[in-house]
Design a protein around this motif. Structure first.
Motif, PDB file in Angstrom:
ATOM      1  N   VAL A   1      38.673  25.635  -2.721  1.00 50.61           N
ATOM      2  CA  VAL A   1      37.575  26.567  -2.534  1.00 50.61           C
ATOM      3  C   VAL A   1      37.611  27.660  -3.606  1.00 50.61           C
ATOM      4  N   THR A   2      36.451  28.038  -4.104  1.00 49.75           N
ATOM      5  CA  THR A   2      36.384  29.110  -5.092  1.00 49.75           C
ATOM      6  C   THR A   2      36.549  30.457  -4.410  1.00 49.75           C
ATOM      7  N   LEU A   3      37.007  31.439  -5.178  1.00 46.19           N
ATOM      8  CA  LEU A   3      37.160  32.781  -4.630  1.00 46.19           C
ATOM      9  C   LEU A   3      35.811  33.328  -4.177  1.00 46.19           C
ATOM     10  N   SER A   4      34.773  33.028  -4.916  1.00 45.85           N
ATOM     11  CA  SER A   4      33.437  33.527  -4.556  1.00 45.85           C
ATOM     12  C   SER A   4      32.962  32.962  -3.229  1.00 45.85           C
TER      13      SER A   4
ATOM     14  N   GLU B   1      34.879  31.794  -0.847  1.00 41.63           N
ATOM     15  CA  GLU B   1      35.751  32.332   0.196  1.00 41.63           C
ATOM     16  C   GLU B   1      35.347  33.768   0.533  1.00 41.63           C
ATOM     17  N   TRP B   2      35.015  34.534  -0.483  1.00 41.65           N
ATOM     18  CA  TRP B   2      34.543  35.907  -0.287  1.00 41.65           C
ATOM     19  C   TRP B   2      33.283  35.903   0.584  1.00 41.65           C
ATOM     20  N   SER B   3      32.373  35.022   0.266  1.00 45.64           N
ATOM     21  CA  SER B   3      31.118  34.931   1.019  1.00 45.64           C
ATOM     22  C   SER B   3      31.381  34.542   2.475  1.00 45.64           C
ATOM     23  N   ARG B   4      32.257  33.573   2.679  1.00 44.20           N
ATOM     24  CA  ARG B   4      32.579  33.115   4.037  1.00 44.20           C
ATOM     25  C   ARG B   4      33.218  34.248   4.839  1.00 44.20           C
ATOM     26  N   LEU B   5      34.182  34.924   4.241  1.00 45.14           N
ATOM     27  CA  LEU B   5      34.882  36.002   4.948  1.00 45.14           C
ATOM     28  C   LEU B   5      33.963  37.185   5.231  1.00 45.14           C
ATOM     29  N   THR B   6      33.078  37.481   4.315  1.00 44.90           N
ATOM     30  CA  THR B   6      32.120  38.568   4.527  1.00 44.90           C
ATOM     31  C   THR B   6      31.217  38.250   5.719  1.00 44.90           C
TER      32      THR B   6
END
Length: 116
Positions: free
Chosen positions: A48-51, A53-58
């Motif tokens: 998974v890309t950091l972007s 993952e960031w979107s999912r966590l947000t």
């Protein structure tokens, strides 16, 4: 309702608060991981890309914050003596609805009418 509303709402509050804290901590870790990195994670074939993952966590953090607010609002209604009373029509919210959605603010008919 099979469980005391206050006990149930306090438990739901603790769970939502835990999710808010956990997602915030994970987002902090992710931000720390991104700080020193100039990597193009969008083209990384590994996972998974950091972007993303960031979107999912947000999204998870936002959902947990909304649930926490809904539970806090329900606890305030409980303290005010208006818990289980529809905020729109003033009729009692059926016990079955409160079993499924303990922080419900509207009866089923009003929720459908208001799109909630």
């Amino acid at each position: 309702m099979s469980e005391d509303p206050r006990v149930l709402l306090e438990r739901l509050r603790a769970e939502a608060e835990g999710r808010v804290r956990a997602t915030a901590a994970t987002l902090d870790e992710l931000m720390h991981d991104r700080e020193g990195s100039n990597d193009d994670d969008e083209h990384d074939p590994e996972g998974v890309t950091l972007s993303s993952e960031w979107s999912r966590l947000t999204g998870l953090a936002g959902a947990a914050a909304v649930e926490l607010q809904q539970v806090d609002d329900a606890l305030a209604r409980l303290d005010a003596g208006t818990y289980g009373v529809c905020a729109n029509c003033g009729k009692p919210i059926p016990a079955g609805r409160l079993e499924v959605r303990p922080f419900a603010e509207y009866c089923v008919a009003c929720a459908e009418k208001l799109g909630r």
